[in-house]
Design a protein around this motif. Sequence first.
Motif, short mmCIF file in Angstrom:
data_model
loop_
_atom_site.label_atom_id
_atom_site.label_comp_id
_atom_site.label_asym_id
_atom_site.label_seq_id
_atom_site.Cartn_x
_atom_site.Cartn_y
_atom_site.Cartn_z
N ARG A 122 0.46 -1.30 0.16
CA ARG A 122 0.29 0.18 0.26
C ARG A 122 0.82 0.71 -0.01
NH1 ARG A 122 -2.45 -0.72 4.77
NH2 ARG A 122 -1.94 0.51 5.76
N ILE A 123 1.77 1.74 0.03
CA ILE A 123 2.74 2.58 0.68
C ILE A 123 3.86 2.75 -0.62
CG2 ILE A 123 5.21 3.37 2.31
CD1 ILE A 123 3.97 2.25 4.82
N VAL A 124 4.22 1.37 -0.94
CA VAL A 124 4.66 1.67 -2.29
C VAL A 124 3.31 2.24 -3.06
CG1 VAL A 124 5.61 0.58 -5.05
CG2 VAL A 124 6.32 -0.22 -2.08
N LEU A 125 2.53 1.91 -3.48
CA LEU A 125 1.61 2.45 -3.54
C LEU A 125 1.67 3.57 -4.07
CD1 LEU A 125 -0.66 -0.79 -4.52
CD2 LEU A 125 1.40 0.09 -6.57
N GLU A 126 0.80 3.88 -2.62
CA GLU A 126 0.48 5.57 -2.57
C GLU A 126 1.86 5.99 -2.28
OE1 GLU A 126 -1.75 4.73 1.67
OE2 GLU A 126 0.23 5.66 2.06
N ASP A 127 2.84 5.96 -2.82
CA ASP A 127 4.11 7.01 -2.70
C ASP A 127 4.03 7.02 -4.53
OD1 ASP A 127 4.59 7.10 -0.56
OD2 ASP A 127 6.62 5.75 -0.47
N ASP A 128 3.83 5.98 -4.91
CA ASP A 128 4.31 5.64 -7.02
C ASP A 128 3.16 6.71 -7.21
OD1 ASP A 128 6.61 4.16 -6.76
OD2 ASP A 128 5.13 2.47 -7.36
N PHE A 129 1.76 6.76 -6.76
CA PHE A 129 0.92 7.57 -7.73
C PHE A 129 1.20 9.02 -7.16
CE2 PHE A 129 -1.19 3.56 -7.90
CZ PHE A 129 -1.37 3.51 -9.13
N LEU A 130 1.31 9.08 -5.82
CA LEU A 130 2.03 10.35 -5.60
C LEU A 130 2.45 11.69 -6.50
CD1 LEU A 130 0.85 10.57 -1.92
CD2 LEU A 130 -0.20 11.16 -2.53
N SER A 131 3.90 10.56 -6.26
CA SER A 131 5.21 10.83 -7.26
C SER A 131 4.16 11.61 -9.12
CB SER A 131 5.93 10.38 -7.03
OG SER A 131 6.41 8.78 -8.15
N GLU A 132 3.50 10.62 -9.41
CA GLU A 132 3.18 11.01 -10.81
C GLU A 132 2.25 11.73 -11.18
OE1 GLU A 132 3.95 9.42 -13.78
OE2 GLU A 132 5.14 8.51 -12.95
N GLY A 133 1.91 12.64 -9.89
CA GLY A 133 1.00 13.93 -9.50
C GLY A 133 -0.78 13.40 -9.00
N TYR A 134 -0.56 11.92 -9.14
CA TYR A 134 -2.14 11.87 -8.67
C TYR A 134 -2.65 11.80 -7.20
CZ TYR A 134 -2.10 9.23 -12.93
OH TYR A 134 -2.32 8.95 -14.45
N GLN A 135 -4.02 12.37 -6.49
CA GLN A 135 -4.43 12.45 -5.82
C GLN A 135 -4.76 10.53 -5.17
OE1 GLN A 135 -8.00 15.19 -5.79
NE2 GLN A 135 -6.48 15.38 -3.99
N VAL A 136 -4.28 10.59 -3.63
CA VAL A 136 -4.13 8.80 -2.89
C VAL A 136 -5.55 9.26 -2.22
CG1 VAL A 136 -2.70 7.43 -2.49
CG2 VAL A 136 -2.36 8.48 -4.59
N GLU A 137 -6.18 7.86 -1.89
CA GLU A 137 -7.01 7.60 -0.50
C GLU A 137 -6.97 6.61 -0.42
OE1 GLU A 137 -11.77 8.85 -0.03
OE2 GLU A 137 -11.48 8.24 -2.03
N SER A 138 -6.67 6.02 0.47
CA SER A 138 -6.29 4.98 0.83
C SER A 138 -7.07 3.67 2.09
CB SER A 138 -5.32 3.92 0.75
OG SER A 138 -4.33 4.82 1.57
#
Length: 228
Positions: A14-30
């Motif tokens: 989950r943390i890897v995915l959150e970081d990846d999407f955030l760094s690609e400019g997406y908003q993330v909720e988990s």
Amino acid sequence: MKKILIIEDEEPIRIVLEDDFLSEGYQVESASNGTEGFKRALNKTSDLIILDIMLPGMDGFEICKKLRSQGIKTPIIMLTAKGQEIDRILGLEFGADDYVTKPFSPRELLARVKAILRRMENHIENEEQNFFSLMGLEVDFRNYRCYKHGKEINLTVFEFGILKYLIQNQGRAITRDELLDEVWGKNVVVTPRSVDTHIANLRKKIENDPANPKFIGSVHGFGYRFAD
Ligand code: CA
């Protein structure tokens, strides 16, 4: 900015995915369990859902199935294990949009996400098209006109609204409740039964044989689906 909902109980993933999407400019909720994830998905605040299958609370299959049965169309990418029945996951039973098999690379998942979001945007553009034609039936959405084999058919406002919504969702089964909300609006009191009456009238006007409809099919125990 597009928002991704990640439903995954394994914290490292989950943390890897959150970081990846955030760094690609997406908003993330988990969400770290199925029950919470389902609740968040119901709020319809995300543009895409990444959904693990094995989850505490409610599993990914159940979440997917329930969301679709409640008319939530947010695209879903399932995180599957090897050997899972992909046909069922992507088919009518669960209705996910895509899947990646664990272990997957974040790059691969990101590519899938981008592809789906792009497809959604194209779909929205298509929905704005003004003209529809199929098997001799022609609908001019901009001018509220409908023709069958070149001859104009007079439709009521509600018949036109139903037809338009079904065509915009061509191939997808639509419940009576969804039609009520979309055509009449949420604050109007109309019974599902009157939807059936309008559909029957519409069939008389556009179908060659209303008892054996080619355009507006019935989905038993569910609603209607426009032929594709
Ligand atoms: Ca899991």
